[in-house]
Design a protein around this motif. Structure first.
Motif, PDB file in Angstrom:
ATOM      1  N   TRP A   1       0.832  -1.211   0.000  1.00 24.59           N
ATOM      2  CA  TRP A   1       0.000   0.000   0.000  1.00 24.59           C
ATOM      3  C   TRP A   1       0.867   1.261   0.000  1.00 24.59           C
ATOM      4  CZ3 TRP A   1      -5.152   1.417  -0.221  1.00 24.59           C
ATOM      5  CH2 TRP A   1      -6.079   0.383  -0.276  1.00 24.59           C
ATOM      6  N   LEU A   2       1.891   1.275   0.836  1.00 23.67           N
ATOM      7  CA  LEU A   2       2.778   2.444   0.917  1.00 23.67           C
ATOM      8  C   LEU A   2       3.512   2.673  -0.406  1.00 23.67           C
ATOM      9  CD1 LEU A   2       4.308   1.912   4.484  1.00 23.67           C
ATOM     10  CD2 LEU A   2       2.761   3.757   3.794  1.00 23.67           C
ATOM     11  N   LEU A   3       4.037   1.599  -0.997  1.00 20.71           N
ATOM     12  CA  LEU A   3       4.811   1.712  -2.233  1.00 20.71           C
ATOM     13  C   LEU A   3       3.956   2.223  -3.386  1.00 20.71           C
ATOM     14  CD1 LEU A   3       7.281   1.205  -4.051  1.00 20.71           C
ATOM     15  CD2 LEU A   3       6.514  -1.181  -4.272  1.00 20.71           C
ATOM     16  N   TRP A   4       2.847   1.538  -3.670  1.00 21.16           N
ATOM     17  CA  TRP A   4       2.085   1.857  -4.868  1.00 21.16           C
ATOM     18  C   TRP A   4       1.222   3.113  -4.693  1.00 21.16           C
ATOM     19  CZ3 TRP A   4       4.271  -0.068  -8.781  1.00 21.16           C
ATOM     20  CH2 TRP A   4       4.907  -1.320  -8.695  1.00 21.16           C
ATOM     21  N   SER A   5       0.890   3.450  -3.462  1.00 23.97           N
ATOM     22  CA  SER A   5       0.184   4.719  -3.215  1.00 23.97           C
ATOM     23  C   SER A   5       1.133   5.895  -3.461  1.00 23.97           C
ATOM     24  CB  SER A   5      -0.339   4.767  -1.776  1.00 23.97           C
ATOM     25  OG  SER A   5      -1.311   3.775  -1.549  1.00 23.97           O
ATOM     26  N   THR A   6       2.385   5.714  -3.047  1.00 24.58           N
ATOM     27  CA  THR A   6       3.387   6.767  -3.266  1.00 24.58           C
ATOM     28  C   THR A   6       3.634   6.973  -4.756  1.00 24.58           C
ATOM     29  OG1 THR A   6       4.456   6.292  -1.148  1.00 24.58           O
ATOM     30  CG2 THR A   6       5.774   7.456  -2.803  1.00 24.58           C
ATOM     31  N   ILE A   7       3.653   5.884  -5.520  1.00 19.88           N
ATOM     32  CA  ILE A   7       3.847   5.999  -6.971  1.00 19.88           C
ATOM     33  C   ILE A   7       2.587   6.554  -7.638  1.00 19.88           C
ATOM     34  CG2 ILE A   7       4.183   4.678  -9.111  1.00 19.88           C
ATOM     35  CD1 ILE A   7       6.008   2.796  -7.493  1.00 19.88           C
ATOM     36  N   GLY A   8       1.432   5.958  -7.331  1.00 17.10           N
ATOM     37  CA  GLY A   8       0.183   6.327  -8.004  1.00 17.10           C
ATOM     38  C   GLY A   8      -0.329   7.701  -7.674  1.00 17.10           C
ATOM     39  N   PHE A   9      -0.086   8.172  -6.453  1.00 14.46           N
ATOM     40  CA  PHE A   9      -0.524   9.507  -6.052  1.00 14.46           C
ATOM     41  C   PHE A   9       0.653  10.462  -5.906  1.00 14.46           C
ATOM     42  CE2 PHE A   9      -4.977   8.828  -3.957  1.00 14.46           C
ATOM     43  CZ  PHE A   9      -5.462   8.422  -5.179  1.00 14.46           C
ATOM     44  N   GLY A  10       1.701  10.027  -5.184  1.00 18.77           N
ATOM     45  CA  GLY A  10       2.826  10.910  -4.891  1.00 18.77           C
ATOM     46  C   GLY A  10       3.624  11.317  -6.115  1.00 18.77           C
ATOM     47  N   VAL A  11       4.228  10.337  -6.786  1.00 12.90           N
ATOM     48  CA  VAL A  11       5.050  10.625  -7.965  1.00 12.90           C
ATOM     49  C   VAL A  11       4.199  11.271  -9.059  1.00 12.90           C
ATOM     50  CG1 VAL A  11       6.467   9.607  -9.794  1.00 12.90           C
ATOM     51  CG2 VAL A  11       6.657   8.759  -7.447  1.00 12.90           C
ATOM     52  N   PHE A  12       2.984  10.741  -9.251  1.00 14.16           N
ATOM     53  CA  PHE A  12       2.078  11.280 -10.275  1.00 14.16           C
ATOM     54  C   PHE A  12       1.828  12.770 -10.087  1.00 14.16           C
ATOM     55  CE2 PHE A  12      -2.561  12.242  -9.715  1.00 14.16           C
ATOM     56  CZ  PHE A  12      -2.760  12.875 -10.940  1.00 14.16           C
ATOM     57  N   TYR A  13       1.389  13.183  -8.906  1.00 11.07           N
ATOM     58  CA  TYR A  13       0.951  14.571  -8.752  1.00 11.07           C
ATOM     59  C   TYR A  13       2.117  15.530  -8.521  1.00 11.07           C
ATOM     60  CZ  TYR A  13      -2.373  18.289  -7.944  1.00 11.07           C
ATOM     61  OH  TYR A  13      -3.099  19.450  -8.059  1.00 11.07           O
ATOM     62  N   ALA A  14       3.178  15.054  -7.894  1.00  9.97           N
ATOM     63  CA  ALA A  14       4.355  15.902  -7.698  1.00  9.97           C
ATOM     64  C   ALA A  14       4.967  16.297  -9.040  1.00  9.97           C
ATOM     65  CB  ALA A  14       5.379  15.191  -6.824  1.00  9.97           C
ATOM     66  N   THR A  15       5.079  15.330  -9.955  1.00  7.70           N
ATOM     67  CA  THR A  15       5.646  15.637 -11.273  1.00  7.70           C
ATOM     68  C   THR A  15       4.704  16.528 -12.087  1.00  7.70           C
ATOM     69  OG1 THR A  15       4.725  13.532 -12.080  1.00  7.70           O
ATOM     70  CG2 THR A  15       7.041  13.543 -11.428  1.00  7.70           C
ATOM     71  N   LEU A  16       3.404  16.356 -11.885  1.00  7.30           N
ATOM     72  CA  LEU A  16       2.422  17.176 -12.605  1.00  7.30           C
ATOM     73  C   LEU A  16       2.521  18.637 -12.175  1.00  7.30           C
ATOM     74  CD1 LEU A  16       0.317  16.198 -14.717  1.00  7.30           C
ATOM     75  CD2 LEU A  16      -1.415  16.396 -12.926  1.00  7.30           C
TER      76      LEU A  16
ATOM     77  N   LEU B   1       5.294  13.410 -18.324  1.00  8.38           N
ATOM     78  CA  LEU B   1       5.265  12.064 -18.904  1.00  8.38           C
ATOM     79  C   LEU B   1       5.530  11.001 -17.838  1.00  8.38           C
ATOM     80  CD1 LEU B   1       7.150  12.636 -22.293  1.00  8.38           C
ATOM     81  CD2 LEU B   1       4.688  12.310 -21.948  1.00  8.38           C
ATOM     82  N   ILE B   2       6.428  11.309 -16.896  1.00  3.41           N
ATOM     83  CA  ILE B   2       6.673  10.379 -15.783  1.00  3.41           C
ATOM     84  C   ILE B   2       5.401  10.219 -14.954  1.00  3.41           C
ATOM     85  CG2 ILE B   2       7.934  10.074 -13.601  1.00  3.41           C
ATOM     86  CD1 ILE B   2      10.331  11.482 -14.962  1.00  3.41           C
ATOM     87  N   GLY B   3       4.730  11.348 -14.691  1.00  2.00           N
ATOM     88  CA  GLY B   3       3.475  11.304 -13.944  1.00  2.00           C
ATOM     89  C   GLY B   3       2.400  10.520 -14.681  1.00  2.00           C
ATOM     90  N   ALA B   4       2.394  10.642 -16.015  1.00  9.38           N
ATOM     91  CA  ALA B   4       1.405   9.938 -16.831  1.00  9.38           C
ATOM     92  C   ALA B   4       1.607   8.427 -16.782  1.00  9.38           C
ATOM     93  CB  ALA B   4       1.485  10.428 -18.273  1.00  9.38           C
ATOM     94  N   ILE B   5       2.843   7.996 -16.503  1.00  4.01           N
ATOM     95  CA  ILE B   5       3.128   6.569 -16.354  1.00  4.01           C
ATOM     96  C   ILE B   5       2.859   6.117 -14.917  1.00  4.01           C
ATOM     97  CG2 ILE B   5       4.967   4.825 -16.413  1.00  4.01           C
ATOM     98  CD1 ILE B   5       6.281   6.544 -18.642  1.00  4.01           C
ATOM     99  N   ALA B   6       3.248   6.949 -13.949  1.00  2.79           N
ATOM    100  CA  ALA B   6       3.091   6.606 -12.533  1.00  2.79           C
ATOM    101  C   ALA B   6       1.628   6.452 -12.142  1.00  2.79           C
ATOM    102  CB  ALA B   6       3.755   7.675 -11.654  1.00  2.79           C
ATOM    103  N   TYR B   7       0.748   7.283 -12.720  1.00  2.92           N
ATOM    104  CA  TYR B   7      -0.661   7.259 -12.336  1.00  2.92           C
ATOM    105  C   TYR B   7      -1.332   5.918 -12.640  1.00  2.92           C
ATOM    106  CZ  TYR B   7      -5.500   8.779 -11.860  1.00  2.92           C
ATOM    107  OH  TYR B   7      -6.820   8.888 -11.477  1.00  2.92           O
ATOM    108  N   PRO B   8      -1.304   5.423 -13.889  1.00 10.38           N
ATOM    109  CA  PRO B   8      -1.936   4.117 -14.133  1.00 10.38           C
ATOM    110  C   PRO B   8      -1.190   2.962 -13.477  1.00 10.38           C
ATOM    111  CG  PRO B   8      -0.815   4.882 -16.114  1.00 10.38           C
ATOM    112  CD  PRO B   8      -0.795   6.021 -15.133  1.00 10.38           C
ATOM    113  N   LEU B   9       0.138   3.076 -13.358  1.00  6.81           N
ATOM    114  CA  LEU B   9       0.918   2.003 -12.738  1.00  6.81           C
ATOM    115  C   LEU B   9       0.511   1.824 -11.276  1.00  6.81           C
ATOM    116  CD1 LEU B   9       3.206  -0.082 -12.713  1.00  6.81           C
ATOM    117  CD2 LEU B   9       4.811   1.791 -12.261  1.00  6.81           C
ATOM    118  N   GLY B  10       0.513   2.920 -10.520  1.00  5.95           N
ATOM    119  CA  GLY B  10       0.158   2.851  -9.107  1.00  5.95           C
ATOM    120  C   GLY B  10      -1.279   2.441  -8.889  1.00  5.95           C
ATOM    121  N   ASN B  11      -2.185   3.019  -9.672  1.00  2.12           N
ATOM    122  CA  ASN B  11      -3.607   2.731  -9.490  1.00  2.12           C
ATOM    123  C   ASN B  11      -3.962   1.299  -9.881  1.00  2.12           C
ATOM    124  OD1 ASN B  11      -5.448   5.140  -8.638  1.00  2.12           O
ATOM    125  ND2 ASN B  11      -3.822   6.030  -9.884  1.00  2.12           N
TER     126      ASN B  11
END
Length: 312
Positions: free
Chosen positions: A81-96, A174-184
């Motif tokens: 949960w911690l890993l994929w939430s950080t990628i799907g929400f954290g990395v996604f929105y920070a890069t955006l 583009l990194i955020g665009a990949i992180a969002y579907p990956l994490g979710n």
């Protein structure tokens, strides 16, 4: 006759709600750009949205009586949960939000639609080898249309800005665009059918908190506390995009969930995000209209998104 009228009326309602959801989703890109232009820290812009969303989502899930199953699911698989939430929400929105500092909101919104292409390739990779489905030629064609639109806009933007600014405004998005579907998608696999969308969204918001707290510390060290206007604008993003838009879109899809064609049409309404974002920047920031190449690029992205949705 009355049943046909009811079905048609339901479809019209669903389409209206889908378009309204796209309008509220577009607020994210416009408000992020407003905060970037006014000198607001991108770290605070990103972190505050989820800090605001947490109590709102907690209240919604608590009222629905669904907190217990969520906490049990998180406890049973905390590290995932911690890993994929950080990628799907954290990395996604920070890069955006970082990308919003270097390019107009319509460009960020359009570039982020690369997430459709990313999701198409990520999906099969996450499936077990024996269950993987091939990517259809039609989906590849529609993805190429979207990609060409994004490239055309980037080339057009590169003529008006430095190469460095273009890269800083494009690569993170583009990194955020990949992180969002990956994490979710990973979280959907982990949660399975045990949690609804509200529970999963709250769970991911909660489990991405360490990332947001850390980013807030960096924001404070670099820029001090957020301004009053930034607090207000991030609250608006949290409510408009994180809560209202999500509720509208879920409601729209629920109305036509038994009709695949109508459901695809509702999903296609999200192509309007790009148009609403462009209009929002022109009205609120008095931005100039994009040139003819950018307009063609926007058109290709929207057409590709609609074709993608209808094909699925």
């Amino acid at each position: 006759m009355s049943s046909q009228f009811t079905i048609k009326n339901n479809k019209s309602t669903a389409l209206f709600l889908g378009i309204l959801a796209a309008l509220f989703f577009a607020s994210t890109f416009v408000l992020n750009r407003i905060m970037a232009v006014s000198g607001g820290s991108w770290q605070w812009t990103a972190a505050l949205r989820f800090l605001w969303m947490l109590p709102v989502l907690l209240l919604i899930v608590a009222v629905r009586g669904n907190l217990g199953p969520l906490f049990h699911a998180i406890k049973s698989n905390l590290l995932q949960w911690l890993l994929w939430s950080t990628i799907g929400f954290g990395v996604f929105y920070a890069t955006l939000t970082f990308g919003a500092s270097f390019g107009p909101s319509w460009l960020v919104a359009s570039t982020f639609e690369f997430t459709i292409i990313a999701g198409m390739f990520i999906g099969p990779l996450l499936e077990k080898k024996g269950h993987r489905k091939g990517i259809s030629k039609a989906s590849l064609l529609f993805s190429i249309i979207i990609f060409l639109g994004i490239v055309l806009m980037q080339i057009s933007e590169a003529r008006a800005t430095s190469f460095k600014s273009m890269l800083l405004g494009t690569i993170p998005v583009l990194i955020g665009a990949i992180a969002y579907p990956l994490g979710n998608r990973k979280m959907m696999q982990i949660a399975g059918n045990k949690l609804d969308a509200f529970q999963r969204t709250l769970g991911m918001t909660l489990c991405s908190m360490p990332f947001w707290i850390l980013l807030s510390i960096f924001g404070y060290m670099n820029n001090g506390l957020p301004t009053e206007s930034q607090l207000l604008q991030t609250l608006m993003v949290a409510l408009f995009s994180g809560v209202i838009a999500t509720l509208l879109f879920f409601s729209a899809t629920d109305i036509v969930r038994s009709d695949p064609k109508a459901l695809a049409a509702v999903e296609a309404t999200q192509a309007m995000e790009v148009i609403f974002t462009l209009l929002g920047e022109i009205i609120l920031l008095h931005a100039a209209l994009p040139n003819s190449y950018s307009c063609i690029g926007i058109g290709l992205v929207v057409i590709g998104m609609i074709l993608h949705s209808r094909s699925n």
